[in-house]
Design a protein around this motif. Structure first.
Motif, PDB file in Angstrom:
ATOM      1  N   SER A 284      -5.093   5.394  -0.349  1.00 63.58           N
ATOM      2  CA  SER A 284      -3.936   4.556  -0.618  1.00 63.58           C
ATOM      3  C   SER A 284      -4.128   3.776  -1.915  1.00 63.58           C
ATOM      4  CB  SER A 284      -3.711   3.565   0.527  1.00 63.58           C
ATOM      5  OG  SER A 284      -2.596   2.729   0.268  1.00 63.58           O
TER       6      SER A 284
ATOM      7  N   SER B 198      -2.556   3.734   5.144  1.00 62.64           N
ATOM      8  CA  SER B 198      -1.810   2.536   4.758  1.00 62.64           C
ATOM      9  C   SER B 198      -1.629   1.591   5.944  1.00 62.64           C
ATOM     10  CB  SER B 198      -0.459   2.905   4.136  1.00 62.64           C
ATOM     11  OG  SER B 198       0.348   3.627   5.036  1.00 62.64           O
TER      12      SER B 198
ATOM     13  N   PHE C 201       0.838  -1.201   0.000  1.00 65.90           N
ATOM     14  CA  PHE C 201       0.000   0.000   0.000  1.00 65.90           C
ATOM     15  C   PHE C 201       0.875   1.254   0.000  1.00 65.90           C
ATOM     16  CE2 PHE C 201      -2.283  -3.426   2.038  1.00 65.90           C
ATOM     17  CZ  PHE C 201      -3.530  -3.394   1.410  1.00 65.90           C
TER      18      PHE C 201
END
Length: 420
Positions: A162, A113, A102
Motif C-alpha cells: 500500500s 490497506s 492508504f
C-alpha cells in the motif's frame, strides 16, 4: 450530463453541478501503429461512494471541517470484478488532527490497506502524546511499525502492499510523511493567478473561482525512476523498466523488477508491504516534511492517485474552492449535487468523470478514488500575514535504457502484482 442549478450564472455549461449514476463512453480502437480504426460504445452504471464521513472540530482559533469519501473503481465493460483497495482514517483530538490515507495494490491490496487503517487507529490512541512532543519522528515510527507488523501478520504481502500519506496538523504546524504516490497538498491564498492546464477531452467541469489560490505540495511522489531512488534499487539488485507491449513499445510507468524476472512490477520506490520488492531496494522509510500553518491557508486535500492521475494540483484546489461553500453533508444519492454531497464526494465524482476521457483514449479501468479534505475556517484579513515560501524535497526523474523486455499488455494495476 445533468441540469443546471443556477441558470443565470451557468447557461454555458448545463452539467456543471451534477453527476449521474450511469455513464456512456465511446472507446477508441487503434491498430499497432496508433491509427484510429473506429469506436465502440460502452454503457455502464457507476459504483456508489462508500465510507462517507463528515466531522467538525477546533484547531487553535479556527473551526475545522473534515470530509472523507471513497468511490470504488470500476471496469466499465464489466469483465473484471474489482475490490476497492483505498481506505482512510482521521482523528480530531487534543487540538490536533491526524489524517492517514492508504491505496492498496496487488491481489491482497484490500486486506493490506484495511490492516494499515486498523494499525494506525490503535497506534494513534496509544501514542497521542508522542505526536505532540515529536510529530515527525512519531509519524516515521508509525509507518515503520505498520510495515513490520504487516510482515509478521497473516495478511499475504509478498506481492501486495500500500501507499501511505499521514499528515498531523496542529494550530501552528503541519507534519507530513508519505510512501508511494498518494499525495497531500494545501491551498493558500495568493496574489498571482496560476493557470489551469488546457483540457484534453470533453469530460471535465468548467471551474471558475473568485479568489486566487496556490497549491503547495505537502508530500513528494516516490517513483523508481527518480535518480536517488533508482540508485538505491540498482544497488540492491533490482531492475527499473517500463512494461513493453507486443510490438516492443514501452508503456505505462517505470516499475521495479527482479532481474530477468517478470515480477514484482511495482511502480513506486517506497511502500508498506511488498516483501519481494523490499529485497530489491524498495523501502518503508517515509519522506517527511514540516511546515508552518498560516492564516492564509484555506484547506488541505489528501488523495489517492485515482484523483492525481486525472487532475493537476491547481485543478483540485480550484474545484474545491468553487464548490465547498455550497456543499452539505454527504449522501450516496444520485444525481450527485452540492446539496446532497460533501466537497470530498464532489471531488471524487469529478475525478471519476474525468476518467471517462482516459477510458475512451486508452480502454482502461476506472481506478479507486479517495480523498480527505480538511477545510479551515477563513480568517478575514489573512493576506496581511507574513508568509514564507514552503517547498517539499523534490526528486529528479531520469530516463532509463531498457535491459529486458517485460512484455505484458494485460497488467491490472490493482488486481495483479503491480501498482501505479
Amino acid at each position: 450530463m445533468g441540469n443546471c442549478c443556477n441558470k443565470e450564472d451557468q447557461q454555458e455549461d448545463s452539467n456543471i453541478t451534477e453527476y449521474l449514476r450511469s455513464g456512456e463512453i465511446n472507446v477508441i480502437k487503434k491498430n499497432y501503429t496508433g491509427k484510429i480504426l473506429g469506436t465502440s460504445k460502452v454503457c455502464f452504471e457507476n459504483t456508489s461512494p462508500i465510507k462517507i464521513q463528515n466531522s467538525q472540530g477546533i484547531l487553535g482559533k479556527r473551526t475545522v471541517k473534515i470530509h472523507g469519501c471513497i468511490i470504488p473503481g470500476l471496469d466499465p465493460r464489466g469483465e473484471v470484478d474489482k475490490d476497492c483497495q483505498d481506505n482512510y482514517i482521521y482523528f480530531i483530538e487534543d487540538n490536533s488532527i491526524l489524517c492517514a490515507l492508504f491505496d492498496g495494490h496487488g491481489k491482497e491490496g484490500q486486506k493490506v490497506s484495511n490492516f494499515c487503517i486498523d494499525f494506525v487507529s490503535k497506534f494513534f490512541k496509544k501514542n497521542i502524546k508522542d505526536f505532540a512532543y515529536n510529530a515527525e519522528e512519531t509519524l516515521i515510527r508509525m509507518l515503520h511499525k505498520c510495515d513490520e507488523k504487516l510482515r509478521r501478520s497473516k495478511v499475504p504481502n509478498e506481492m501486495a502492499g500500500s501507499t501511505a500519506v499521514a499528515i498531523y496538523i496542529t494550530s501552528t504546524s503541519i507534519y507530513s510523511a508519505s510512501l508511494g504516490d498518494s499525495r497531500g497538498i494545501i491551498a493558500t491564498l495568493s496574489d498571482t493567478i496560476i493557470p489551469s492546464p488546457v483540457p484534453t477531452h470533453k469530460f471535465y467541469k468548467k471551474i471558475t473561482v473568485k479568489r486566487n489560490l496556490k497549491p503547495v505540495p505537502l508530500t513528494t511522489d516516490q517513483k523508481p525512476n527518480h535518480e536517488e531512488e533508482f540508485a538505491r534499487i540498482q544497488t540492491a539488485g533490482g531492475c527499473v523498466e517500463q512494461v513493453t507491449d507486443n510490438f516492443g513499445k514501452p508503456i505505462g510507468p517505470y516499475r521495479v523488477w527482479m532481474k530477468n524476472k517478470d515480477y514484482p512490477g511495482l511502480a513506486m520506490s517506497r511502500s508498506i508491504g511488498d516483501r519481494i520488492a523490499k529485497r530489491l531496494g524498495v523501502i518503508a522509510t517515509p519522506v517527511c516534511h514540516d511546515f508552518q500553518l498560516y492564516d492564509t491557508d484555506q484547506f488541505i486535500v489528501i488523495a489517492s492517485d485515482g484523483i492525481w492521475d486525472v487532475m493537476e494540483n491547481i485543478e483540485v484546489v480550484n474545484f474545491v474552492e468553487m464548490f465547498k461553500k455550497g456543499c452539505g453533508e454527504s449522501t450516496d444519492l444520485y444525481p450527485a449535487r452540492p446539496e446532497n454531497s460533501s466537497i470530498a464526494r464532489m471531488l471524487c465524482e469529478e475525478a471519476r468523470f474525468r476518467w471517462y476521457g482516459i477510458i475512451e483514449a486508452e480502454d482502461v479501468m476506472i481506478d479507486d478514488i479517495s480523498c480527505i479534505i480538511v477545510d479551515f475556517e477563513d480568517i478575514s484579513g489573512a493576506m496581511k500575514a507574513q508568509v514564507k515560501e514552503r517547498k517539499v524535497e523534490a526528486f529528479h526523474s531520469m530516463a532509463i535504457a531498457s535491459q529486458h523486455n517485460h512484455a505484458n499488455t494485460s497488467i491490472n494495476e490493482d488486481d495483479d502484482e503491480t501498482n501505479d
